[in-house]
Design a protein around this motif. Structure first.
Motif, PDB file in Angstrom:
ATOM      1  N   PRO A  60       0.807  -1.233   0.000  1.00  0.00           N
ATOM      2  CA  PRO A  60       0.000   0.000   0.000  1.00  0.00           C
ATOM      3  C   PRO A  60       0.834   1.274   0.000  1.00  0.00           C
ATOM      4  CG  PRO A  60      -0.289  -1.256   2.047  1.00  0.00           C
ATOM      5  CD  PRO A  60       0.518  -2.105   1.140  1.00  0.00           C
ATOM      6  N   SER A  61       2.102   1.163   0.405  1.00  0.00           N
ATOM      7  CA  SER A  61       2.946   2.377   0.371  1.00  0.00           C
ATOM      8  C   SER A  61       3.059   2.875  -1.075  1.00  0.00           C
ATOM      9  CB  SER A  61       4.338   2.080   0.929  1.00  0.00           C
ATOM     10  OG  SER A  61       5.042   1.193   0.076  1.00  0.00           O
ATOM     11  N   LEU A  62       3.113   1.945  -2.008  1.00  0.00           N
ATOM     12  CA  LEU A  62       3.263   2.336  -3.420  1.00  0.00           C
ATOM     13  C   LEU A  62       1.995   3.010  -3.929  1.00  0.00           C
ATOM     14  CD1 LEU A  62       5.138  -0.771  -4.910  1.00  0.00           C
ATOM     15  CD2 LEU A  62       6.052   1.221  -3.723  1.00  0.00           C
ATOM     16  N   LEU A  63       0.865   2.459  -3.498  1.00  0.00           N
ATOM     17  CA  LEU A  63      -0.423   3.040  -3.893  1.00  0.00           C
ATOM     18  C   LEU A  63      -0.516   4.481  -3.402  1.00  0.00           C
ATOM     19  CD1 LEU A  63      -3.134   2.322  -5.191  1.00  0.00           C
ATOM     20  CD2 LEU A  63      -3.951   1.607  -2.938  1.00  0.00           C
ATOM     21  N   ARG A  64      -0.151   4.644  -2.147  1.00  0.00           N
ATOM     22  CA  ARG A  64      -0.214   5.976  -1.547  1.00  0.00           C
ATOM     23  C   ARG A  64       0.713   6.954  -2.288  1.00  0.00           C
ATOM     24  NH1 ARG A  64       0.386   8.917   3.419  1.00  0.00           N
ATOM     25  NH2 ARG A  64       0.946  10.945   2.580  1.00  0.00           N
ATOM     26  N   MET A  65       1.945   6.512  -2.547  1.00  0.00           N
ATOM     27  CA  MET A  65       2.906   7.415  -3.205  1.00  0.00           C
ATOM     28  C   MET A  65       2.445   7.743  -4.624  1.00  0.00           C
ATOM     29  SD  MET A  65       6.691   6.333  -1.861  1.00  0.00           S
ATOM     30  CE  MET A  65       6.594   4.556  -1.984  1.00  0.00           C
ATOM     31  N   GLU A  66       1.895   6.746  -5.319  1.00  0.00           N
ATOM     32  CA  GLU A  66       1.446   7.009  -6.691  1.00  0.00           C
ATOM     33  C   GLU A  66       0.278   8.005  -6.692  1.00  0.00           C
ATOM     34  OE1 GLU A  66       1.599   3.873  -9.492  1.00  0.00           O
ATOM     35  OE2 GLU A  66       0.173   4.810 -10.862  1.00  0.00           O
ATOM     36  N   ASN A  67      -0.673   7.801  -5.779  1.00  0.00           N
ATOM     37  CA  ASN A  67      -1.793   8.748  -5.716  1.00  0.00           C
ATOM     38  C   ASN A  67      -1.316  10.153  -5.339  1.00  0.00           C
ATOM     39  OD1 ASN A  67      -3.903   7.120  -6.577  1.00  0.00           O
ATOM     40  ND2 ASN A  67      -4.249   6.263  -4.550  1.00  0.00           N
ATOM     41  N   ASP A  68      -0.339  10.233  -4.454  1.00  0.00           N
ATOM     42  CA  ASP A  68       0.219  11.556  -4.089  1.00  0.00           C
ATOM     43  C   ASP A  68       0.829  12.239  -5.316  1.00  0.00           C
ATOM     44  OD1 ASP A  68      -0.428  11.100  -1.460  1.00  0.00           O
ATOM     45  OD2 ASP A  68       1.638  10.892  -0.736  1.00  0.00           O
ATOM     46  N   ILE A  69       1.603  11.455  -6.078  1.00  0.00           N
ATOM     47  CA  ILE A  69       2.307  12.025  -7.239  1.00  0.00           C
ATOM     48  C   ILE A  69       1.305  12.478  -8.300  1.00  0.00           C
ATOM     49  CG2 ILE A  69       3.808  11.440  -9.188  1.00  0.00           C
ATOM     50  CD1 ILE A  69       5.500   9.764  -7.272  1.00  0.00           C
ATOM     51  N   ALA A 282      11.652   7.114  -5.158  1.00  0.00           N
ATOM     52  CA  ALA A 282      12.672   8.150  -5.357  1.00  0.00           C
ATOM     53  C   ALA A 282      12.007   9.437  -5.834  1.00  0.00           C
ATOM     54  CB  ALA A 282      13.709   7.675  -6.373  1.00  0.00           C
ATOM     55  N   ALA A 283      11.056   9.309  -6.775  1.00  0.00           N
ATOM     56  CA  ALA A 283      10.374  10.493  -7.297  1.00  0.00           C
ATOM     57  C   ALA A 283       9.551  11.163  -6.190  1.00  0.00           C
ATOM     58  CB  ALA A 283       9.479  10.110  -8.470  1.00  0.00           C
ATOM     59  N   TRP A 284       8.872  10.358  -5.416  1.00  0.00           N
ATOM     60  CA  TRP A 284       8.051  10.881  -4.326  1.00  0.00           C
ATOM     61  C   TRP A 284       8.916  11.681  -3.346  1.00  0.00           C
ATOM     62  CZ3 TRP A 284       7.599   9.861   1.004  1.00  0.00           C
ATOM     63  CH2 TRP A 284       6.365  10.179   1.600  1.00  0.00           C
ATOM     64  N   ALA A 285      10.095  11.124  -3.057  1.00  0.00           N
ATOM     65  CA  ALA A 285      11.005  11.800  -2.125  1.00  0.00           C
ATOM     66  C   ALA A 285      11.494  13.129  -2.704  1.00  0.00           C
ATOM     67  CB  ALA A 285      12.201  10.884  -1.811  1.00  0.00           C
ATOM     68  N   VAL A 286      11.876  13.111  -3.982  1.00  0.00           N
ATOM     69  CA  VAL A 286      12.404  14.337  -4.595  1.00  0.00           C
ATOM     70  C   VAL A 286      11.319  15.408  -4.681  1.00  0.00           C
ATOM     71  CG1 VAL A 286      13.305  15.301  -6.768  1.00  0.00           C
ATOM     72  CG2 VAL A 286      14.261  13.174  -5.856  1.00  0.00           C
ATOM     73  N   LEU A 287      10.106  15.004  -5.088  1.00  0.00           N
ATOM     74  CA  LEU A 287       9.009  15.977  -5.206  1.00  0.00           C
ATOM     75  C   LEU A 287       8.709  16.618  -3.849  1.00  0.00           C
ATOM     76  CD1 LEU A 287       6.364  14.210  -7.513  1.00  0.00           C
ATOM     77  CD2 LEU A 287       8.132  15.840  -8.152  1.00  0.00           C
ATOM     78  N   ASN A 288       8.651  15.782  -2.819  1.00  0.00           N
ATOM     79  CA  ASN A 288       8.341  16.319  -1.494  1.00  0.00           C
ATOM     80  C   ASN A 288       9.467  17.196  -0.955  1.00  0.00           C
ATOM     81  OD1 ASN A 288       5.686  15.474  -0.456  1.00  0.00           O
ATOM     82  ND2 ASN A 288       6.433  13.463  -1.035  1.00  0.00           N
ATOM     83  N   HIS A 289      10.681  16.799  -1.273  1.00  0.00           N
ATOM     84  CA  HIS A 289      11.823  17.554  -0.752  1.00  0.00           C
ATOM     85  C   HIS A 289      11.945  18.914  -1.436  1.00  0.00           C
ATOM     86  CE1 HIS A 289      15.575  18.237   1.260  1.00  0.00           C
ATOM     87  NE2 HIS A 289      16.211  18.380   0.102  1.00  0.00           N
ATOM     88  N   LEU A 290      11.839  18.928  -2.747  1.00  0.00           N
ATOM     89  CA  LEU A 290      12.006  20.207  -3.457  1.00  0.00           C
ATOM     90  C   LEU A 290      10.779  21.096  -3.272  1.00  0.00           C
ATOM     91  CD1 LEU A 290      13.760  19.072  -6.763  1.00  0.00           C
ATOM     92  CD2 LEU A 290      14.760  20.419  -4.905  1.00  0.00           C
ATOM     93  N   GLY A 291       9.603  20.496  -3.418  1.00  0.00           N
ATOM     94  CA  GLY A 291       8.366  21.261  -3.245  1.00  0.00           C
ATOM     95  C   GLY A 291       8.254  22.418  -4.233  1.00  0.00           C
TER      96      GLY A 291
END
Ligand SMILES: Cc1ncc(COP(=O)(O)O)c(C=O)c1O
Length: 476
Positions: A60-69, A282-291
């Motif tokens: 489910p972590s992947l589902l959550r990250m994909e929906n966030d992205i 990795a994408a989720w982390a970069v998107l959240n970090h840069l904002g």
């Protein structure tokens, strides 16, 4: 082999590659120049690389990250409440899936067609080829390289399942007139895809910085889907793109389920089935970090770099920028207002390689002569003067060596080749005639490019496929 030795060997192999950081490679790679960003992405990638998006209920972590992205992409790109999407492996997969979804939604259409501006990315030709669809390419305006809305509208018929425009096009960096084309498609009840693979994560920030960016996103009436790559201007590691659909009914035909075998029911949202969670995390982390703030300041840097490079290149005698690029991509030609510029741009590319820069050769196509492509990224900010100085000296050197001339027997041999029947022997003969037997190790590409440029596109494709076969032959 001990782990350290394996890694040493890998490091040694990597020294032969183009540099991925520092702005010296102006195609293929996107460097934010931000300290620590790669390390963050690598850690996030490692945390999720063994997970499998094949079953989002198991991870489910992947589902959550994909929906966030997808939500972040929709918010950035004019999506509404109903917008949905998928994270794919890259731009080509997103474009191919958009074509697939459009075709699969119209089982009533026999021999479907996709209408493309002629500058649309080759990924759409790949989709047409894979899926047995006819690609109808509509020439762009010969001076601006923009899609011609009237001609696009005229090309739509009862067999058309999708119309494609770019924001921007890769070759010239111009943003197609999306509202006009989307309206024409909408009137006919045909889907319209905006390929914002390369521009989608930077143009909205350019607009926020006050740049006049034409309307191109999902807020434009008639636009039904849009692709945006995270591994381009979102500065994420390779392997992530987003395909957005205006609503869930448009996305349904993209999905695939099969219960026609004795194993698990295969249920896939994209082309891959087993899908590593690594790139997604990795994408989720970069998107959240840069904002938003991070992307805005990166856009500011790339905007400044592209402006400086654009005016600097225009000031180099004998060079000219094609069209009026509104994004981060530049196409540089030998200035045709000079009767004979006395050099070849492909030689300039070789001279730049010798000076430690990679500029990408683009062949002549319709009204676009042979030219050099530059993908400008945030990491080019600050080193513009060095690039411009080297480019000026590369042009001087190219002038000194003069235009590439191919032996007459070679041009005659090319003219006599039939792409449909080309054999490996003919290919080897051609290389020998050109004195290029060791093609894989050649440093100077201008001769090869001149040879390829002399071949009509169909033959060029065949020659390069032959070349690929030679390269991908293990020597051990
Ligand atoms: C406009 C556009 N569409 C699609 C693609 C294909 O993307 P990828 O190389 O990630 O498959 C690119 C790549 O540069 C692009 O610029």
């Amino acid at each position: 082999m001990p782990a350290e030795q394996v890694l040493d060997e890998l490091r040694a192999l990597r020294t032969g590659d183009l540099p991925t950081h520092g702005g010296r490679t102006l195609a293929y790679v996107y460097d934010s120049g931000r300290a620590g960003l790669d390390e963050l992405a690598a850690q996030a990638h490692a945390l999720a690389s063994a997970t499998n998006g094949l079953d989002p209920t198991a991870f489910p972590s992947l589902l959550r990250m994909e929906n966030d992205i997808v939500a972040a992409a929709a918010a950035l790109l004019g999506g509404g409440q109903a917008t949905v999407g998928s994270v794919t492996s890259g731009g080509t997969e997103s474009c191919m899936l958009a074509v697939h979804a459009a075709r699969a939604a119209r089982p009533d259409v026999d021999r479907p067609k996709v209408v493309l501006a002629s500058t649309a990315h080759a990924a759409f030709h790949k989709a047409a080829h894979y899926f047995g669809i006819e690609a109808v390419t509509v020439p762009v305006d010969p001076a601006t390289f923009l899609a011609d809305p009237a001609a696009m509208a005229a090309a739509i018929d009862d067999r058309t399942v999708l119309v494609v425009v770019s924001a921007p096009s890769y070759a010239h960096g111009v943003v197609d007139p999306v509202p006009e084309v989307a309206a024409a498609a909408g009137e006919r009840g045909v889907r319209c895809h905006v390929d914002a693979c390369i521009g989608g994560w930077v143009l909205p920030y350019f607009r926020a910085l006050g740049e006049p960016v034409p309307d191109f996103d999902l807020s434009v009436p008639g636009v039904t889907s849009l692709s945006v790559d995270l591994h381009k201007y979102a500065y994420c590691p390779k392997g992530t793109s987003v395909l957005l659909h205006a609503d869930a009914s448009l996305r349904r035909s993209q999905f695939f389920a099969s219960a026609a075998w004795p194993g698990y029911t295969m249920l896939n949202s994209t082309m891959q089935s087993t899908r590593s969670g690594g790139p997604l995390a990795a994408a989720w982390a970069v998107l959240n970090h840069l904002g938003d703030n991070g992307y805005r300041s990166l856009a500011q840097q790339v905007l400044s770099a592209v402006r400086t490079l654009r005016s600097g290149i225009g000031a180099i005698e004998g060079l000219r920028i094609q069209g009026d690029p509104q994004s981060t991509l530049l196409s540089v030609v030998a200035d045709d207002s000079v009767a004979d510029p006395g050099f070849d741009v492909f030689t300039v590319a070789d001279e730049m390689t010798e000076r430690g820069w990679y500029l990408q050769p683009q062949f002549g196509f319709e009204s676009s002569p042979p030219n050099l492509h530059l993908t400008v990224t945030a990491s080019n900010h600050g080193s513009e003067p060095a690039l411009l100085a080297d480019l000026a000296s590369a042009v001087d050197a190219a002038r000194r060596s003069g235009p590439v001339s191919l032996p007459e027997e070679l041009t005659a041999a090319i003219a006599g080749l039939d792409p449909s029947g080309l054999t490996s022997e003919q290919f080897a003969g051609l290389l020998a005639m050109a004195g290029l037997e060791g093609a894989g190790t050649l440093k100077r590409m201008a001769e090869i490019n001149a040879m390829l440029g002399a071949a009509p596109p169909g033959l060029r494709e065949r020659l390069l496929v032959e070349f690929l076969g030679v390269m991908y032959t293990p020597t051990v």
